[in-house]
Design a protein around this motif. Structure first.
Motif, PDB file in Angstrom:
ATOM      1  N   ASN A 314       0.816  -1.215   0.000  1.00  0.00           N
ATOM      2  CA  ASN A 314       0.000   0.000   0.000  1.00  0.00           C
ATOM      3  C   ASN A 314       0.848   1.261   0.000  1.00  0.00           C
ATOM      4  OD1 ASN A 314      -2.428  -1.404   0.020  1.00  0.00           O
ATOM      5  ND2 ASN A 314      -2.442  -1.571   2.253  1.00  0.00           N
ATOM      6  N   ARG A 315       1.955   1.233   0.739  1.00  0.00           N
ATOM      7  CA  ARG A 315       2.836   2.403   0.819  1.00  0.00           C
ATOM      8  C   ARG A 315       4.258   1.965   0.513  1.00  0.00           C
ATOM      9  NH1 ARG A 315       0.237   6.662   3.078  1.00  0.00           N
ATOM     10  NH2 ARG A 315       2.151   7.801   3.524  1.00  0.00           N
ATOM     11  N   THR A 316       5.019   2.886  -0.071  1.00  0.00           N
ATOM     12  CA  THR A 316       6.375   2.559  -0.507  1.00  0.00           C
ATOM     13  C   THR A 316       7.314   3.700  -0.138  1.00  0.00           C
ATOM     14  OG1 THR A 316       5.384   1.433  -2.403  1.00  0.00           O
ATOM     15  CG2 THR A 316       7.753   1.742  -2.449  1.00  0.00           C
ATOM     16  N   SER A 317       8.546   3.362   0.192  1.00  0.00           N
ATOM     17  CA  SER A 317       9.565   4.356   0.521  1.00  0.00           C
ATOM     18  C   SER A 317       9.903   5.203  -0.705  1.00  0.00           C
ATOM     19  CB  SER A 317      10.821   3.649   1.031  1.00  0.00           C
ATOM     20  OG  SER A 317      11.963   4.455   0.889  1.00  0.00           O
ATOM     21  N   VAL A 318       9.908   6.516  -0.532  1.00  0.00           N
ATOM     22  CA  VAL A 318      10.275   7.418  -1.632  1.00  0.00           C
ATOM     23  C   VAL A 318      11.732   7.191  -2.035  1.00  0.00           C
ATOM     24  CG1 VAL A 318      10.666   9.851  -2.227  1.00  0.00           C
ATOM     25  CG2 VAL A 318       8.551   9.165  -1.100  1.00  0.00           C
ATOM     26  N   HIS A 319      12.583   6.943  -1.054  1.00  0.00           N
ATOM     27  CA  HIS A 319      13.996   6.672  -1.363  1.00  0.00           C
ATOM     28  C   HIS A 319      14.116   5.432  -2.243  1.00  0.00           C
ATOM     29  CE1 HIS A 319      18.320   6.277  -0.776  1.00  0.00           C
ATOM     30  NE2 HIS A 319      18.127   5.017  -0.420  1.00  0.00           N
ATOM     31  N   THR A 357       1.420   3.589  -2.907  1.00  0.00           N
ATOM     32  CA  THR A 357       1.863   3.097  -4.207  1.00  0.00           C
ATOM     33  C   THR A 357       0.923   3.554  -5.319  1.00  0.00           C
ATOM     34  OG1 THR A 357       2.770   1.170  -3.079  1.00  0.00           O
ATOM     35  CG2 THR A 357       2.578   1.039  -5.452  1.00  0.00           C
ATOM     36  N   ALA A 358      -0.357   3.701  -4.991  1.00  0.00           N
ATOM     37  CA  ALA A 358      -1.301   4.204  -5.993  1.00  0.00           C
ATOM     38  C   ALA A 358      -0.897   5.588  -6.477  1.00  0.00           C
ATOM     39  CB  ALA A 358      -2.709   4.240  -5.410  1.00  0.00           C
ATOM     40  N   ARG A 359      -0.192   6.316  -5.623  1.00  0.00           N
ATOM     41  CA  ARG A 359       0.259   7.668  -6.004  1.00  0.00           C
ATOM     42  C   ARG A 359       1.256   7.607  -7.162  1.00  0.00           C
ATOM     43  NH1 ARG A 359       0.914  12.492  -3.505  1.00  0.00           N
ATOM     44  NH2 ARG A 359       1.081  14.046  -5.140  1.00  0.00           N
ATOM     45  N   LEU A 360       2.118   6.589  -7.129  1.00  0.00           N
ATOM     46  CA  LEU A 360       3.084   6.436  -8.215  1.00  0.00           C
ATOM     47  C   LEU A 360       2.361   6.200  -9.534  1.00  0.00           C
ATOM     48  CD1 LEU A 360       6.148   6.195  -8.893  1.00  0.00           C
ATOM     49  CD2 LEU A 360       5.865   3.727  -8.647  1.00  0.00           C
ATOM     50  N   ARG A 361       1.343   5.358  -9.500  1.00  0.00           N
ATOM     51  CA  ARG A 361       0.575   5.121 -10.728  1.00  0.00           C
ATOM     52  C   ARG A 361      -0.059   6.416 -11.225  1.00  0.00           C
ATOM     53  NH1 ARG A 361      -1.361   0.607  -7.718  1.00  0.00           N
ATOM     54  NH2 ARG A 361      -3.412   1.578  -7.459  1.00  0.00           N
ATOM     55  N   GLN A 362      -0.601   7.205 -10.286  1.00  0.00           N
ATOM     56  CA  GLN A 362      -1.260   8.460 -10.683  1.00  0.00           C
ATOM     57  C   GLN A 362      -0.258   9.446 -11.269  1.00  0.00           C
ATOM     58  OE1 GLN A 362      -4.672   9.118 -10.566  1.00  0.00           O
ATOM     59  NE2 GLN A 362      -3.964  10.805 -11.853  1.00  0.00           N
TER      60      GLN A 362
END
Length: 909
Positions: A314-319, A357-362
């Motif tokens: 659901n969430r992923t490290s920006v680094h 992680t959905a943010r990366l797709r967006q």
């Protein structure tokens, strides 16, 4: 190509091998080198074919004995299969995690490796577990309880540990199920645990340790300033020795090789192939062999696979995402480079450590939409969308074998391992990844079905515990750890780190077993006398492992001065020269030709619309450091945002400004503030905060969203704002009466022909009709430099100059948990607590004179920046402390050498 000498002295073993004994070695490397030396010996005496000798590493021999028992249907061997290392550790984790008697504050995961190692000592030293159950040592009691529970857990799943296997093999020899051999020859062992000693005594009538023939060696001692210099000297020596002796075998022994592998490879590559890191160089195996491997999780192809699989969370490290966006091991990095870079910039703009992680797709979808056609213009967005579709088909909880299949499908969907053909190293990493997934699926034997988070955790842990050894051709130079080098024969040998901190090794008894018991039984690292004896034995062995041996040590470890080990006392010093970490440094430095160019001024600033970009910030930067201002505002040299936890200080400041604006638009004056009861005040504040937070996310235009922070963090941030602003309004209540005249006012001031646009947070009308200008500050701020000839902090003077009628007061409002109050200047010191008078601030006595001085100072600064003045100097500590990202441009750390060159005409060292 010259034929290299063998790495093992076969002469002392020839007669024994002719008898056909079983030879057991300490490691696989030693077995291979004995086989190689024996084959050369047979070829040298004219044999065209010969029987392969029975030479095996200890673990392979034990497994071979076990399989023989299984094939013979030996009843104890049918109790279960031997658990893999990962299965054993998982059983330990389950048992420790389920121990209700364990302190709940203790993290069970921290005990798994420790307890597993302690139980192996118990089994290998054949301790009576019943004695440990009632022992006064609490760790021993824990270990006894856990160990028996682990073995019971394995038994329930028809598994046994490797030590249980060894005990069954020993019983097999004792009961005659395995035939004893006349002789066992052991090679490369300094010590063996009692269990293995007893097993070997049952397996053979005679046990013969291999003793290499004594060699007259020329030994010398080399001291380096530090470890890097020690490595560099060894690398130069090895390269030179190899060039002059093309058939010679050269060994470098580094006790800390496992932990220092990356540094060792880098420095040795620097000297053997100085151009190896250049971007146009393709991968080639190093011209030396390193015995230590690396965690498979750090292999680039595997690291990319693991990072890609974490996109399923659901969430992923920006680094981690930024690293992934630079990886060539998925998709088509060349054609997607611009899109990935744009996505990285948007990720960093969020200022967060983790994002959904959905943010990366967006983000990719927003970047990929062609504004003219609305079509998706890149494949990354489509692959991420396909991954989300694929993920929706899976069960939430499933077996590890099912997760293996799901992970393989996910990687295929994301284009792993990339569009280009893998080189030999990458191909090996891919093969190891496949084997890793098979081992991962075997966890079903010990663990129940798991969800995605647990499955990824297990896979990542398995990859970290798996050692990757890249296959490489045989080379002259062998870089080995201490144990791997034991038993080998070289023509030239260099042994490192013989200092008094590492040789002998310091004691490190196992913390879960009684120290007295460990010392009594001679367990590893428990007794200093034992470690000294082992170090002496190893030292004597290395002294006779080559005709020429160099022992070395570093004189410093960080800031600590260290001495050579007592074992090397009396060795003659060497004539080896010190070396640099890279051989090109000195030639480049020596061949340089410096031209001195004074470049304190850039092109003049020309404004297209008559405005000064950046407003007060440009002028403040110019006042504090002219060059840094030029680099920032003219060259746009700015650092990438650094991810943080929650909202960044800048965004928190925006919220404070917005909330106070909303509050005062509704409240309007000090009298209205005074009339509010505490409960009503907090209700009004909470309403202002809720409205501002809603508008805040709407105005961020997707740079940061509610989902990025999560509802809990947003709620905490709102509570923080409520407490902070409540405390601030208590300060406002103490002021003399006022009315809020204006909020968030656009203003401008003309300076040296340029318009400086500003935004004033607030203007109050005081009881006597005069104006007070207030600027909110949520960080650490001071106006101590407001009266100097050079206005280091020009913001308040600029605000004061925007008014046709001079204000009677300009001040910072310090809305900071560490400091709440005002810091400003007024016509007298009774206006607001914290605002000093003009005279106290060392300014002219009247506002008109003060404004004239400020205008002159500000116009001088504007003339500076308009003229392109960019001298490298600092007028404030703040500019120096927070300008580190500009040091590659301003070269401030090199100032002493530059000044030396200017003064003497001779470059510094």
């Amino acid at each position: 190509m010259p034929v290299l000498n063998p790495l093992f002295d076969i002469a002392p073993l020839q007669d024994l091998l002719d008898e056909g004994p079983q030879v057991i070695t300490a490691n696989l490397r030693l077995s291979r080198n004995i086989n190689d030396a024996w084959s050369r010996h047979q070829a040298a005496r004219g044999a065209s074919r010969w029987a392969a000798p029975a030479i095996m590493p200890l673990e392979s021999w034990l497994q071979s004995c076990w399989l023989t028992l299984v094939d013979a249907a030996y009843p104890p061997a049918l109790a279960g299969a031997v658990a893999s290392h990962a299965q054993e550790l998982l059983a330990w984790e389950q048992v420790i995690d389920g121990d209700t008697a364990l302190n709940p504050e203790i993290n069970p995961a921290n005990y798994v490796q420790l307890a597993h190692g302690g139980w192996r000592l118990i089994r290998q030293w054949q301790l009576d577990v019943s004695r440990l159950k009632g022992h006064e040592h609490p760790g021993a009691r824990l270990l006894a309880r856990w160990g028996q529970a682990v073995e019971a857990t394995l038994a329930e799943r028809s598994l046994i540990s490797s030590d249980q296997r060894n005990e069954i093999v020993m019983d097999g020899f004792r009961e005659g199920a395995l035939p004893a051999v006349p002789r066992l020859v052991t090679v490369g062992f300094q010590t063996l645990p009692p269990l293995i000693k007893e097993l070997m005594s049952l397996a053979a009538t005679d046990i013969t340790p291999y003793n290499p023939a004594p060699t007259q060696s020329r030994c010398q001692l080399f001291g380096a300033d530090h470890f890097n210099a020690e490595l560099a000297a060894a690398a130069v020596w090895a390269k030179s020795t190899a060039e002059h002796n093309p058939e010679a075998r050269i060994g470098i022994v580094i006790p800390s090789l496992t932990s220092e592998r990356a540094r060792v490879e880098r420095i040795f590559r620097n000297h053997f192939d100085p151009a190896w890191p250049l971007p146009d160089r393709s991968y080639s195996p190093p011209p030396f062999n390193i015995s230590a491997g690396t965690p498979l999780s750090e292999a680039p192809v595997v690291a990319s696979a693991l990072a890609l699989l974490h996109l399923l969370c659901n969430r992923t490290s920006v680094h981690q995402l930024c690293n992934l966006l630079h990886s060539v091991h998925w998709g088509d990095c060349d054609s997607e480079g611009a899109t990935r870079s744009a996505c990285q910039a948007k990720l960093l703009d969020t200022g967060l450590h983790h994002v959904p992680t959905a943010r990366l797709r967006q983000l990719f979808q927003d970047i990929a939409i062609d504004p003219k056609t609305g079509d998706n213009t890149n494949q990354v967005s489509q692959r991420l969308a396909d991954l989300a579709t694929l993920q929706r088909r899976w069960l939430r909880v499933q077996s590890f074998a099912a997760w293996r299949d799901a992970f393989e499908q996910s990687l295929d969907t994301l284009g792993w391992p990339g569009s280009r053909s893998p080189d030999s190293l990458e191909y090996q990493q891919m093969e190891h990844w496949g084997a890793l997934l098979d081992s991962f699926a075997q966890l079903d034997r010990i663990a129940p079905p798991a969800d995605l988070e647990v499955a990824l955790h297990r896979l990542s842990g398995l990859a970290s515990d798996t050692v990757f050894h890249a296959e490489s051709p045989d080379t002259q130079v062998q870089i080995l750890g201490t144990l791997e080098a034991t038993g080998l024969r070289f023509d030239y040998l260099w042994v490192m780190s013989l200092d008094d901190r590492h040789w002998p090794e310091p004691t490190a008894p196992h913390p879960l077993l009684p120290i007295a018991l460990q010392r009594q039984l001679g367990m590893p690292r428990a007794c200093p006398e034992r470690e000294l004896a082992l170090a002496q034995e190893r030292f004597d062995l290395f002294k006779s492992s080559a005709p020429a041996v160099v022992f070395s040590y570093a004189r410093h470890e960080g800031d600590i001065a260290i001495q050579p080990s007592v074992l090397v006392a009396g060795l003659p010093g060497s004539d080896i020269d010190p070396a640099e970490t890279h051989p090109w440094w000195s030639p480049i430095h020596a061949s340089r030709k410096l031209d001195m160019v004074r470049d304190d001024r850039g092109p003049a600033f020309v404004s297209r619309d008559g405005r000064l970009p950046g407003g007060s910030r440009f002028i403040a930067d110019q006042a504090q450091s002219p060059f840094n201002a030029f680099a920032t505002w003219r060259l746009d040299a700015r650092p990438l945002p650094e991810p943080g936890t929650g909202l960044s200080p800048m965004l928190r400041g925006i919220l404070v400004h917005g909330c106070l604006e909303r509050f005062w638009r509704q409240t309007g004056s000090s009298r209205a503030l005074e009339a509010l009861e505490e409960t009503d005040l907090r209700v009004r504040l909470r309403g202002a905060i809720d409205e501002e937070v809603t508008d805040f996310f709407r105005h961020q235009h997707g740079a940061i969203t509610r989902d990025d922070l999560g509802s809990r963090l947003i709620a905490l941030e709102q509570e923080r704002l409520l407490d902070l602003l409540s405390a601030w309004l208590s300060v406002e209540r103490e002021r003399p009466p006022f009315t809020v005249e204006s909020l968030e006012v656009n203003a401008a001031v003309e300076l040296a022909g340029l318009t400086v646009r500003l935004r004033l947070d607030r203007i109050d009308r005081l009881e006597d009709g005069h104006l007070a200008i207030i600027d909110y500050k949520t960080g650490q701020t001071t106006i101590s430099n407001i009266a100097g000839e050079r206005l280091i902090e020009p913001q308040l003077p600029l605000y004061a100059l925007t008014q046709e009628t001079p204000p009677t007061l300009v001040t910072y409002a310090l809305v900071n948990p560490r400091r709440l109050g005002f810091d400003g200047v007024a016509d007298n010191d009774t206006r607001i607590a914290g605002c000093k008078s003009l005279i106290q601030r060392e300014l002219p006595e009247t506002w008109p004179d003060t404004l004239d001085r400020w205008r002159q100072s500000l116009e001088a600064l504007v003339n500076e920046l308009s003229g392109g003045e960019a001298v490298v100097c600092f007028y404030s500590r703040q500019a120096l402390d927070y300008g580190g990202h500009l040091e590659p441009l301003n070269r401030w750390p090199e100032r002493e050498r530059i000044l030396q060159y200017l003064n003497e005409g001779v470059p510094g060292p």
